[in-house]
Write an enzyme that holds these catalytic residues in place. Structure first.
Site, mmCIF file in Angstrom:
data_model
loop_
_atom_site.group_PDB
_atom_site.id
_atom_site.type_symbol
_atom_site.label_atom_id
_atom_site.label_comp_id
_atom_site.label_asym_id
_atom_site.label_seq_id
_atom_site.Cartn_x
_atom_site.Cartn_y
_atom_site.Cartn_z
ATOM 1 N N ASP A 316 0.556 -1.030 -0.104
ATOM 2 C CA ASP A 316 -0.423 0.201 0.011
ATOM 3 C C ASP A 316 0.672 1.094 0.186
ATOM 4 O O ASP A 316 2.169 1.437 0.034
ATOM 5 C CB ASP A 316 -0.986 -0.237 0.993
ATOM 6 C CG ASP A 316 -2.403 0.982 0.650
ATOM 7 O OD1 ASP A 316 -2.984 1.533 -0.294
ATOM 8 O OD2 ASP A 316 -2.864 1.085 2.401
ATOM 9 N N GLU A 319 2.645 5.215 -3.666
ATOM 10 C CA GLU A 319 2.495 5.731 -5.107
ATOM 11 C C GLU A 319 4.071 6.771 -5.333
ATOM 12 O O GLU A 319 3.927 7.094 -6.134
ATOM 13 C CB GLU A 319 0.847 6.905 -5.311
ATOM 14 C CG GLU A 319 -0.276 6.550 -5.237
ATOM 15 C CD GLU A 319 -0.475 5.742 -4.263
ATOM 16 O OE1 GLU A 319 0.285 5.750 -3.261
ATOM 17 O OE2 GLU A 319 -1.390 4.598 -4.578
ATOM 18 N N ASP A 428 -9.465 3.846 -2.618
ATOM 19 C CA ASP A 428 -9.938 3.843 -1.700
ATOM 20 C C ASP A 428 -11.553 4.154 -2.240
ATOM 21 O O ASP A 428 -12.030 5.332 -2.125
ATOM 22 C CB ASP A 428 -9.727 4.867 -0.658
ATOM 23 C CG ASP A 428 -8.490 4.211 0.557
ATOM 24 O OD1 ASP A 428 -8.244 3.119 0.495
ATOM 25 O OD2 ASP A 428 -7.140 4.994 0.938
#
Ligand code: GLC
Length: 714
Positions: A316, A319, A428
């Site tokens: 997670d 990015e 999300d």
């Protein structure tokens, strides 16, 4: 510009001196290839534009907002962490630069191999113009030809490499929540699933299992008996899947940090010192996953988890997400100190507020740290979209090395190329009906990019789900290879049993149905692995006509099914477009019922207690009895349900579900066929390679709803 051929169908045109992204594979044959469109390149910038007729359609661009047809919006390829996926967002977590432009006569595929920002304006600013702005002058444009939309995708997949295949248990049902804080919480979830007779294959572990948000650590307080927990649950077919974040906490004495500093593994700031950003643990450094040695080092860290019995991980915040960086936080604090005691007018107040309000993931952060590739320095911005991809390569290689069998791996950030290493969840989302609808529309574009092991947070991550939304979402998600119910801390609980007995019963029925059709989904994944075909296809890829083009809330699954989920609240059903006569399948554990459904637009009544979908003419689909988890499933008795007019075939692909044998073709193929001869007699046959199959039960219906059942011992 230099041009080359990769295959008969794929031609590349290189401008400048691009970074090697590793996305495209294969031998290049350089030669004279005329560029069939105009590409404008100047210092630091490239652009392409297409004029659009009113018939033109654009498909692809991976995990983005918007419809299946991407026209009428702007998009950006730049991996970002933005938890609110509002209508006007142009970019989410992935950067997938593959799209197909189609008019009524021709379709052409394009892939832009470039690791930084690309903006797409697909008839938004000017309805008749599709413009692409590439934020750099060094890139390769690929043009992919094919006889049909599906063929273009197959030809593209031939040059990006085979997709990640999860183990079979990866297709089971997973429960997750950010906010299961302790070992007791996890046991309680597991026990409740068992008590309520809802199948389960795993529980995802969010941040709480870690010590102070440190990767590859355990909270001794909250998870004192981690190893036992893992093995107890695994014994009953339930695996734990912990999260790993990109940022490594800065803390002397913490092995990952110390080794990272000593091994020179972290990305650098302008002055050459490890760059400091802040994420969950406070200040962190980011491993430079673009360096092979760093990937190998970090990949080995996953052994910490595999040694504890872990067989799956989610990557997670890769990015990478940044809550704030040192420079910006200091500027904000100074501005606040300066403002103290002053009577701030509205504009100075807004300026001060903005110092903090938009402090996360600012563009400038990604210009403040650097990677090294082959001894050359690049700002993160220049190669931004490779970061999450390469973190996942690191995890994949580490897990493969230390586990010796297949693992589950999903990542939030993604680029094409990463499809060879893991699946993705779509980040999300929210408990909104529009996000269920978006989930349907996004799936084919993910398959186009080579990602098959995909799914959304079912029920929605942010916000509060209702029992109705969860059930409707489940009616769709049971078809997605990754099936996970995940929600955010602070939101209402949304486990399948969180909404009272009635909703529990609906969800039990749906999850059991998922386990029944699991061999079919697994078979379709193995087929896509073998031949590069899409698993979820828009109707417009297969059928002509305006209705097929417009039917963006229906999908074809494999060659067999059409799914038409309810994506609106307060619905008792929905209108469905049937491009041809099909059979309506009403799927229940004790009875799978077929009825005839005529071509055209028809109203489908579809209650919360139902699972309904369509079976195409002359097709069959397999199913089995459900189980508590994949471990419990038996392939001994295979049911085949078919809509038979003349003849129908299905080939069921299967394997051991855990080894890498499928990479070398170690796949069992079982061919089922049913044929109606001239007298109307039906002959069925089975050619079996699968040692686990003992009996096959065919239930076949014709267009007049005459049904027969035939059994074959194999
Ligand atoms: C990110 C993830 C989400 C997770 C949360 C806490 O927002 O996308 O799935 O629950 O971080 O780790």
């Amino acid at each position: 510009m230099s041009a080359f051929k990769l295959t008969k169908h794929v031609t590349g045109y290189t401008f400048g001196d691009p970074v090697e992204t590793g996305i495209i594979q294969g031998e290049k044959t350089y030669g004279h290839q005329e560029l069939p469109l105009e590409v404008h390149v100047e210092k630091g910038y490239g652009s392409i534009s297409f004029s659009l007729t009113k018939h033109d359609r654009v498909y692809g661009l991976g995990p983005n907002l918007g419809g299946i047809n991407k026209r009428g919006r702007q998009y950006e390829s730049y991996c970002t962490d933005d938890p609110l996926h509002h209508e006007d967002k142009t970019t989410l977590y992935g950067a997938h630069n593959f799209f197909i432009l189609e008019d009524d006569d021709v379709a052409t595929g394009f892939f832009i191999d470039f690791p930084s920002r690309i903006r797409y304006d697909v008839g938004f600013t000017d309805m008749d113009l599709f413009t692409i702005d590439i934020h750099g002058e060094d890139f390769t444009l690929y043009i992919i030809e094919g006889d049909s939309l599906k063929d273009i995708v197959v030809n593209f997949h031939a040059v990006i490499g085979k997709p990640y295949m999860p183990p079979k248990w990866g297709l089971g049902f997973f429960q997750s929540r950010w906010g299961y804080e302790t070992e007791e919480d996890i046991r309680k979830v597991y026990e409740t699933f068992r008590e309520k007779d809802i199948p389960l294959d795993g529980i995802y572990l969010d941040l709480d299992y870690m010590d102070d948000f440190k990767d590859f650590s355990l909270s001794g307080d909250r998870f004192p008996n981690f190893r036992t927990l893992v093995s107890d649950l695994k014994e009953d077919g339930v695996r734990l899947i912990p999260i790993i974040d990109a940022g490594v906490k800065m803390e002397e004495g913490y092995d990952v940090y110390d080794e990272g500093v000593a091994g020179n593994h972290f990305v650098k700031d302008e002055s050459g010192k490890p760059y400091v950003a802040a994420v969950w643990p406070g200040k962190v450094h980011f491993p430079d996953f673009l360096q092979e040695s760093t990937r190998a080092w970090f990949g080995d860290k996953y052994q910490f988890l595999t040694d504890l019995g872990i067989e799956g991980v989610w990557n997670d915040m890769n990015e990478p997400a940044i809550f704030y960086d040192e420079t910006s936080l200091s500027e904000g604090i100074e501005a606040a100190i300066e403002a103290k005691g002053q009577n701030l007018g509205v504009m100075p107040f807004f300026a001060l507020r903005d110092k903090f309000m938009n402090i996360g993931n600012r563009d400038e952060y990604y210009r403040r740290f650097y990677h090294e590739i082959d001894g050359k320095r690049y700002s993160n911005e220049e190669v931004h979209n490779l970061y999450g991809f390469q973190m996942t390569v690191s995890a994949s290689e580490g897990l493969r090395k230390h586990l010796g069998k297949r693992h589950v791996l999903i990542s939030r950030a993604s680029s094409i190329g990463m499809h060879r290493y893991s699946g993705i969840w779509t980040g999300d989302n929210s408990s909104w009906w529009s996000h269920l609808d978006l989930n349907v529309k996004m799936l084919p574009a993910l398959n186009m990019s080579g990602f098959y092991y995909v799914g959304a947070d079912t029920g929605g991550f942010g916000g509060n789900a209702s029992g109705e939304l969860l059930t409707r979402w489940m009616q769709f998600s049971i078809f997605t290879p990754l099936l996970r119910n995940h929600s955010a801390i602070g939101c209402a609980f949304q486990e399948p049993y969180a909404f009272g007995e009635k909703v529990t019963a609906y969800n039990r029925h749906l999850i059991k149905a998922r386990y029944s059709i699991l061999p079919y989904l697994y078979s379709e994944m193995l087929k896509s692995y073998e031949d590069g075909s899409m698993m979820f296809t828009p109707l417009s890829f297969e059928y002509f006509g305006e209705e097929a083009l417009q039917a963006e809330d229906q999908l074809l699954l494999g060659e067999e099914l059409m799914i038409a989920p309810v994506v609106k609240s307060n619905a008792r059903g929905r209108y469905v477009y049937l491009p041809e006569d099909m059979a309506l399948v009403s799927f229940r554990e004790d009875e799978v019922r077929l009825s005839a459904a005529k071509a055209g637009v028809t109203y489908l009544s579809y209650g919360m207690e139902d699972l309904k979908f369509f079976l195409r003419r002359n097709r069959m689909m397999p199913y089995i009895a459900p189980g508590r988890s994949v471990k419990d499933l038996s392939m001994k008795v295979i049911h085949l349900v078919g809509y038979l007019e003349t003849e129908a075939f299905y080939t069921l692909y299967d394997d051991d579900g855990t080894s890498y044998g499928y990479e070398d073709g170690m796949v069992y193929k079982t061919e089922f066929s049913a044929r109606r001869d001239e007298d109307g007699d039906i002959k069925v046959s089975v050619r079996n390679e699968n040692p686990n199959i003992e009996k096959v039960i065919f239930t076949l219906m014709d267009g007049d709803e005459n049904s027969i059942t035939k059994e074959v011992q194999v």
